[in-house]
Write a protein that holds these residues in place. Structure first.
Motif, PDB file in Angstrom:
ATOM      1  N   PRO A  91       1.435   6.385  -2.122  1.00 45.28           N
ATOM      2  CA  PRO A  91       1.793   5.439  -0.852  1.00 45.28           C
ATOM      3  C   PRO A  91       1.074   4.108  -0.985  1.00 45.28           C
ATOM      4  O   PRO A  91      -0.174   4.088  -1.505  1.00 45.28           O
ATOM      5  CB  PRO A  91       1.250   6.341   0.050  1.00 45.28           C
ATOM      6  CG  PRO A  91       1.164   7.723  -0.432  1.00 45.28           C
ATOM      7  CD  PRO A  91       0.976   7.544  -1.835  1.00 45.28           C
ATOM      8  N   GLU A  92       1.391   2.998  -0.500  1.00 44.63           N
ATOM      9  CA  GLU A  92       1.110   1.848  -0.377  1.00 44.63           C
ATOM     10  C   GLU A  92      -0.414   1.672   0.176  1.00 44.63           C
ATOM     11  O   GLU A  92      -1.353   0.940  -0.668  1.00 44.63           O
ATOM     12  CB  GLU A  92       1.943   0.635   0.192  1.00 44.63           C
ATOM     13  CG  GLU A  92       1.262  -0.751   0.194  1.00 44.63           C
ATOM     14  CD  GLU A  92       2.391  -1.653   0.336  1.00 44.63           C
ATOM     15  OE1 GLU A  92       2.240  -2.983   0.618  1.00 44.63           O
ATOM     16  OE2 GLU A  92       3.507  -1.180   0.986  1.00 44.63           O
ATOM     17  N   PRO A  93      -0.899   2.438   1.307  1.00 47.82           N
ATOM     18  CA  PRO A  93      -2.230   2.114   1.633  1.00 47.82           C
ATOM     19  C   PRO A  93      -3.180   2.730   0.809  1.00 47.82           C
ATOM     20  O   PRO A  93      -4.296   2.659   0.819  1.00 47.82           O
ATOM     21  CB  PRO A  93      -2.002   3.032   2.742  1.00 47.82           C
ATOM     22  CG  PRO A  93      -0.819   2.957   3.464  1.00 47.82           C
ATOM     23  CD  PRO A  93      -0.101   3.085   2.260  1.00 47.82           C
TER      24      PRO A  93
ATOM     25  N   TRP B 201       4.692  -5.906 -10.311  1.00 45.81           N
ATOM     26  CA  TRP B 201       3.852  -5.635  -9.153  1.00 45.81           C
ATOM     27  C   TRP B 201       2.508  -4.760  -9.404  1.00 45.81           C
ATOM     28  O   TRP B 201       1.696  -4.830  -8.697  1.00 45.81           O
ATOM     29  CB  TRP B 201       4.565  -5.007  -8.143  1.00 45.81           C
ATOM     30  CG  TRP B 201       5.688  -4.096  -8.325  1.00 45.81           C
ATOM     31  CD1 TRP B 201       5.409  -2.641  -8.703  1.00 45.81           C
ATOM     32  CD2 TRP B 201       6.863  -4.203  -8.833  1.00 45.81           C
ATOM     33  NE1 TRP B 201       6.552  -2.071  -9.387  1.00 45.81           N
ATOM     34  CE2 TRP B 201       7.670  -3.071  -9.428  1.00 45.81           C
ATOM     35  CE3 TRP B 201       7.573  -5.428  -8.896  1.00 45.81           C
ATOM     36  CZ2 TRP B 201       8.843  -2.926  -9.816  1.00 45.81           C
ATOM     37  CZ3 TRP B 201       9.059  -5.268  -9.718  1.00 45.81           C
ATOM     38  CH2 TRP B 201       9.542  -4.211  -9.748  1.00 45.81           C
ATOM     39  N   ASP B 202       2.597  -3.970 -10.297  1.00 41.61           N
ATOM     40  CA  ASP B 202       1.664  -2.988 -10.903  1.00 41.61           C
ATOM     41  C   ASP B 202       0.466  -3.976 -11.488  1.00 41.61           C
ATOM     42  O   ASP B 202      -0.777  -3.892 -11.094  1.00 41.61           O
ATOM     43  CB  ASP B 202       1.948  -2.088 -11.881  1.00 41.61           C
ATOM     44  CG  ASP B 202       2.786  -0.828 -11.041  1.00 41.61           C
ATOM     45  OD1 ASP B 202       2.683  -0.814  -9.779  1.00 41.61           O
ATOM     46  OD2 ASP B 202       3.287  -0.060 -11.952  1.00 41.61           O
TER      47      ASP B 202
ATOM     48  N   LEU C 256      -2.101  -5.839  -9.265  1.00 43.16           N
ATOM     49  CA  LEU C 256      -3.370  -5.285  -8.845  1.00 43.16           C
ATOM     50  C   LEU C 256      -4.185  -5.312  -9.679  1.00 43.16           C
ATOM     51  O   LEU C 256      -5.635  -5.577  -9.683  1.00 43.16           O
ATOM     52  CB  LEU C 256      -3.007  -3.896  -8.482  1.00 43.16           C
ATOM     53  CG  LEU C 256      -2.616  -3.568  -7.137  1.00 43.16           C
ATOM     54  CD1 LEU C 256      -2.126  -2.072  -6.837  1.00 43.16           C
ATOM     55  CD2 LEU C 256      -3.394  -3.954  -5.780  1.00 43.16           C
TER      56      LEU C 256
ATOM     57  N   ARG D 242      -3.287   2.266  -2.763  1.00 42.62           N
ATOM     58  CA  ARG D 242      -3.204   1.943  -3.964  1.00 42.62           C
ATOM     59  C   ARG D 242      -4.485   0.992  -4.188  1.00 42.62           C
ATOM     60  O   ARG D 242      -5.500   1.249  -5.279  1.00 42.62           O
ATOM     61  CB  ARG D 242      -2.107   0.796  -4.314  1.00 42.62           C
ATOM     62  CG  ARG D 242      -0.621   1.660  -4.190  1.00 42.62           C
ATOM     63  CD  ARG D 242       0.638   0.832  -4.332  1.00 42.62           C
ATOM     64  NE  ARG D 242       2.012   1.464  -3.939  1.00 42.62           N
ATOM     65  CZ  ARG D 242       2.907   1.115  -3.474  1.00 42.62           C
ATOM     66  NH1 ARG D 242       3.044  -0.148  -3.743  1.00 42.62           N
ATOM     67  NH2 ARG D 242       3.949   1.816  -3.379  1.00 42.62           N
TER      68      ARG D 242
ATOM     69  N   VAL E 128       3.747   2.534  -7.718  1.00 42.50           N
ATOM     70  CA  VAL E 128       4.822   2.809  -6.760  1.00 42.50           C
ATOM     71  C   VAL E 128       4.763   4.197  -6.448  1.00 42.50           C
ATOM     72  O   VAL E 128       5.351   4.579  -5.177  1.00 42.50           O
ATOM     73  CB  VAL E 128       5.978   2.289  -7.108  1.00 42.50           C
ATOM     74  CG1 VAL E 128       7.466   2.379  -5.978  1.00 42.50           C
ATOM     75  CG2 VAL E 128       6.108   0.794  -7.616  1.00 42.50           C
TER      76      VAL E 128
END
Length: 679
Positions: free
Chosen positions: A560-562, A583-584, A587, A564, A557
């Motif tokens: 930035p989301e783009p 949420w980690d 991925l 990850r 987190v």
């Protein structure tokens, strides 16, 4: 590489804050260590002392002792009966059908012996296999006989070295060198360094006289690192400098781990770090102590052996080894810091230097203005470099970006004196036209530079006469050990800017090196501020440049989301530590994919089969016991399941463990391994 440990031009002078670190206090058995077998193994397996996995033997050893011995005894009894009854029966049959007509005692004896041997072999093959007599012999009989006859433990199931001479290759070509080294106390770093120098001699035989002279004069200290250090003080990791591995733990003996890795040591080496490693886990889960510090120690040892250079970045308070481990220690804001930092990385191209600095100065929330910020900085740095032949200091750059009229007048005058005003006139006019406007990126950059233009940093970045010697990343051509201490407590925003700047400089310098025989390793204790789109693209280029990075994050987190998903695709090795957020874990789970597992379903249904008698019996049983007779059906099917689900990663990982997947620079992959980092 020269035989004095240097490469090409001179590296920055190594820090000499203490005497040469001594060799190990305990006696080091060089011959045993150097000649111990290191069998081939899959990536990630610590090869020193490794025993290759025998899957058949492991399955046999998993059988409990009592059923194994009972089965062996039953087969022995049945086999004995078959032998005692079978051999006479076969002889009788042969005589009855007239196939044998004994003419003498010798012929009869030979026929009987042949029949008995054939039956005995058949009994051993059939009943020995069913009773697993070989496993019983290996587990109990052989050790018992060994202790009874020789009073010694049976030999280990490992390869025996063919020679105990650590200098075999050198002794054949240069016996005087080997004799000189025989009388020296040689440590593992000395041995790896001298072997590496010998490989250089084999590639260029003209260097043999210089190599022999070095060893004759200096003994085990020959071809030493420029710092003259021959070991690291207080080293605690488990290293094998011949395979360049550092052991981090033990792969657990669980079904999820591949059989070849179960119970084997888990290790990293340049072939794995060369694809870069991303580790994610909350604070306190051991990322620094059990991953970053051992890897930093390994890279520093390899630098002393002349095979690597190391750059380690972290907060000043992070335990990444004492300063004595490093040649260059950069601690902005610390009056005791021996080195400063070149904000431009000694880049030859002013536009490249300006673009790199602009990316580091901007905060994440203003990344959309990165392109205009790069252009604004290039319009200042380029003319200044042309006028003065050097890059501007922090205060000079801040004045020019902020629109200081006196600073611009001086710059114009210097360009005009050098006949370069016409070349840079367009950049100057464009930059001056933006001064004072609301959307001027120069004002934003000047405000960010104000964080660096503080009295505490006066000697760290400025180019004045009392400034500290600046370190530039172009020195990665040499086996240097660099530690960057970030002032996270006192100046957190400055620490973020410097982290991003140093990582960007490393990625650029590692890819642009001309001398790539050295492995360039980067360790970043907290990479949340260091990763941007340029870094992600640079990580992929480093695979072909014999360089790699170990990046530690508390949580994805922080990025930035783009960035990850691209970051997961850019690195080849991934590690998840206990306590990561679901949420980690998602991925990681998606990156590791699925595999087929066999799923068994058992169904119970009431038994309605049979005639009147069976139905009456079932009715009586139900009346007496209160249970209904049932039939059982078993269904087996193959289904796809995640190797590690987000829930498993978030809640099922025990403390002190991690799940790691590996990829080598050659493309070999290892599926996720559950590793105990405490062992």
């Amino acid at each position: 590489m020269g035989l004095d440990g240097t490469r090409g031009q001179q590296a920055p002078q190594a820090q000499r804050t203490s005497s040469v670190p001594p060799q190990r206090t305990l006696p080091f058995d060089l011959a045993a260590w150097a000649t111990e077998p290191r069998p081939d193994a899959p990536p990630g397996v610590f090869r020193l002392g490794h025993r290759p996995h025998n899957e058949t033997r492991a399955e046999q050893a998993a059988v409990p002792a009592r059923p194994l011995l009972l089965r062996a005894a039953l087969n022995l009894a049945v086999g004995a009966v078959v032998y005692l009854q079978g051999a006479p029966l076969i002889q009788s049959l042969l005589t009855a059908v007239g196939l044998t007509v004994p003419s003498s005692f010798v012929v009869s004896f030979l026929i009987a012996l042949a029949v008995n041997v054939a039956v005995l072999i058949g009994v051993f093959m059939v009943f020995g296999s069913m009773g697993r007599w070989a496993e019983v012999w290996r587990r109990w009989v052989a050790p018992l006989l060994s202790r009874t006859v020789t009073h010694e433990e049976p030999p280990a199931d490992a390869e025996t070295p063919l020679t105990t001479d650590p200098w075999t290759g050198i002794r054949g070509a240069a016996p005087q060198v080997a004799r000189r080294l025989d009388g020296e106390p040689v440590g593992d770093v000395d041995y790896a360094r001298i072997r590496h120098a010998w490989e250089t001699v084999l590639a260029d035989p003209e260097l043999l006289p210089a190599f022999a002279e070095q060893v004759e004069v200096r003994g085990a200290a020959a071809c030493a690192h420029p710092s003259e250090a021959r070991d690291l003080p207080g080293r605690s990791g488990r290293h094998d400098l011949l395979t360049r591995q550092v052991r981090l733990g033990t792969a657990q003996n669980v079904v999820k781990n591949p059989p070849a890795h179960r119970s084997a040591g888990f290790a990293l080496d340049p072939q794995l770090i060369g694809t870069s490693l991303l580790a994610v886990g909350p604070a306190g889960t051991g990322k620094t102590a059990r991953l970053a510090r051992p890897v930093a120690e390994a890279l520093c040892l390899q630098a002393l052996a002349g095979t690597a250079c190391a750059v380690v970045i972290g907060a000043a308070e992070s335990d990444l080894g004492p300063d004595a481990w490093y040649d260059v220690v950069i601690a902005p804001g610390d009056p005791a810091s021996p080195y400063g930092l070149d904000l431009y990385g000694a880049a030859a191209d002013p536009d490249e230097a300006a673009a790199r600095l602009a990316d580091a100065l901007l905060p994440d929330e203003l990344a959309a203005r990165a392109e205009t910020a790069r252009t604004a900085l290039q319009q200042v740095v380029g003319p200044y470099h042309a006028a003065y032949g050097r890059y501007p200091g922090v205060r000079e750059l801040r004045a020019l970006l902020g629109g200081d009229q006196d600073a611009w007048a001086v710059l114009r005058k210097a360009l005009q004196a050098g006949g370069l005003l016409a070349v840079h006139e367009a950049d100057l006019l464009h930059r001056e036209s933006r001064h004072g406007r609301v959307d001027d990126p120069g004002t934003l950059l000047a405000d960010r530079l104000a964080l660096l233009d503080r009295p505490v940093f006066a000697r760290s970045f400025a180019g004045g006469p009392d400034a500290l010697p600046p370190f530039a990343m172009r020195a990665l051509e040499h086996p240097l050990r660099v530690r960057v201490k970030l002032p996270e407590r006192s100046h957190p925003e400055v620490a973020r800017m410097l982290s991003r700047l140093v990582v960007a400089q490393f990625v650029q310098a590692a890819s642009a090196r001309t001398e790539r025989s050295l492995f360039a390793g980067l360790v970043v204790d907290d990479a949340s501020a260091a990763v941007d789109a340029q870094i992600v693209r640079g990580l992929q280029r480093m695979r072909a440049a014999n360089a790699g990075a170990v990046l530690l994050l508390r949580t994805l987190v922080d990025l930035p989301e783009p960035l990850r998903a691209p970051l997961f695709g850019a690195v080849g090795c991934r590690m998840a530590f206990p306590g990561i957020a679901p949420w980690d874990g998602r991925l990681f789970s998606e990156a590791w994919g699925t595999h087929l597992v066999t799923e068994t379903a058992v169904t119970h249904t009431p038994d309605t089969s049979g005639g009147l008698v069976r139905k009456a019996a079932r009715a009586g049983r139900k009346a007496l016991s209160g249970t209904t007779a049932q039939t059982e059906s078993v269904t087996t099917r193959d289904v796809e399941r995640h190797r590690w689900s987000p829930s498993d990663l978030a809640h099922a990982l025990p403390s002190g463990h991690a799940v790691a997947s590996l990829t080598t620079v050659d493309g070999d992959q290892v599926p996720p391994l559950l590793v105990d980092l405490r062992d």
